[in-house]
Design an enzyme around this catalytic site. Structure first.
Site, PDB file in Angstrom:
ATOM      1  N   LYS A 245      -6.079 -37.564 -25.488  1.00  0.00           N
ATOM      2  CA  LYS A 245      -6.434 -38.226 -24.229  1.00  0.00           C
ATOM      3  C   LYS A 245      -7.373 -37.324 -23.441  1.00  0.00           C
ATOM      4  CE  LYS A 245      -1.844 -40.259 -23.582  1.00  0.00           C
ATOM      5  NZ  LYS A 245      -0.931 -39.125 -23.810  1.00  0.00           N
TER       6      LYS A 245
HETATM    7  N1  GLU Z   1       4.225 -35.607 -23.835  1.00  0.00           N
HETATM    8  C1  GLU Z   1       3.934 -35.322 -25.213  1.00  0.00           C
HETATM    9  C2  GLU Z   1       2.577 -35.884 -25.567  1.00  0.00           C
HETATM   10  O1  GLU Z   1       2.067 -36.766 -24.875  1.00  0.00           O
HETATM   11  C3  GLU Z   1       4.960 -35.898 -26.160  1.00  0.00           C
HETATM   12  C4  GLU Z   1       6.255 -35.178 -26.060  1.00  0.00           C
HETATM   13  C5  GLU Z   1       7.337 -35.616 -27.015  1.00  0.00           C
HETATM   14  O2  GLU Z   1       7.289 -36.750 -27.538  1.00  0.00           O
HETATM   15  O3  GLU Z   1       8.255 -34.841 -27.201  1.00  0.00           O
HETATM   16  O4  GLU Z   1       2.004 -35.437 -26.540  1.00  0.00           O
END
Ligand code: GLU
Length: 302
Positions: A245
């Site tokens: 992103k």
């Molecule tokens: N917030 C993380 C991401 O967007 C994913 C974290 C998780 O699934 O443990 O890559």
């Protein structure tokens, strides 16, 4: 619900999708959302959405709302409200304090440059050599907080990748649970939240496969349960890099979800519907009926 308290019910399956609001959803994050959603719902499980807006400097204004609106447009339905990590500092602080009280974590005065200069190779960049393990050297102030790791190998049985794991001592070293900028580290927050939310199953991208032993280590130190894990193959761009992103990967189009959902289903090695679905309901009906995580190939290592 107060931070730190556990949710009441304990379903057999509770999954979650945990996007970081660093930009709009791209095809890779949609694949993760689809995999975790189908795995949960096909087993009659619950599916939560957690906004991992912990890293304020990397956040993009409006991204969280846009992600939720996109999920809705694609027909995802989640249970309960959306938890935001930016509101959970108290719970993470409590976790850190428990680690400190047990001498399981310690303050560290080293800078990133000093750690890099030690040149110890690790799984994800330089490994921490333990300079501040026995106490801050004279004249140094606490910058970050690190959790102690052991010399044992931490293994887990991934539902897609089979037996995985590594020796945290050799691959990572004592790792950061509170960063030098005062923010709690992802590894601590995710462990505290998965337990608080009663998550039984984590289905996420294989970029986090290397993080899982760190998370299991923290779960053990904090006396929290370890969920089941399944790491999905990553969607790569033409240069072989993970879509991100932050790197402004092309967002998925909420106005035309069906072609993207079908492509994501194919990416996850699931059979396509015999006829193109006429609407989202038809897509979801087919996808839920035919989901089988065992069809997914383990992502190549590295
Ligand atoms: N917030 C993380 C991401 O967007 C994913 C974290 C998780 O699934 O443990 O890559």
């Amino acid at each position: 619900m107060k931070p730190g308290t556990k949710r009441q019910s304990s379903p057999l399956y509770r999954g979650r999708f945990a996007p970081s609001p660093t930009g709009p959803l791209h095809f890779g994050s949609l694949v993760t959302a689809l995999g975790s959603f189908l795995d949960a719902r096909s087993q009659g499980g619950e599916w939560l959405v957690r906004m991992e807006d912990l890293d304020r400097p990397r956040e993009r204004p409006g991204a969280a709302d846009r992600i939720l609106a996109t999920l809705e447009a694609f027909g995802f339905e989640w249970d309960g409200g959306v938890i935001c990590q930016s509101r959970r500092d108290e719970a993470y602080r409590e976790g850190l304090e428990r680690l400190l009280a047990g001498d399981l974590a310690y303050p560290c005065g080293c800078t990133r440059r000093e750690i890099a200069a030690q040149g110890l190779p690790g799984a994800e960049g330089p490994r921490y050599g333990g300079t501040c393990r026995g106490g801050l050297p004279p004249g140094r102030r606490a910058r970050a907080y690190r959790v102690r790791v052991e010399r044992e190998t931490i293994t887990f049985d991934d539902r897609i990748c089979g037996s995985c794991g590594h020796n945290l001592w050799n691959e990572v070293g004592d790792f950061v649970v509170r960063r030098a900028d005062g923010l709690f580290a992802y590894q601590l927050a995710v462990v505290v939240d998965d337990a608080w939310q009663g998550v039984t199953d984590v289905v996420r991208g294989a970029d986090l496969l290397l993080s899982t032993p760190r998370q299991i280590h923290l779960q053990r130190l904090l006396g929290l349960p370890t969920p089941r894990y399944a790491h999905l193959p990553l969607v790569l761009d033409a240069q072989g890099r993970k879509l991100s992103k932050q790197d402004r990967a092309r967002p998925v189009d909420p106005a035309n979800p069906l072609p993207t959902l079908l492509a994501a289903l194919e990416f996850l090695c699931q059979p396509p519907p015999p006829e193109p679905p006429a609407n989202l309901d038809e897509f979801w009906h087919w996808a839920l009926q035919h989901w089988d995580i065992r069809r997914i190939q383990c992502p190549p290592a590295g």
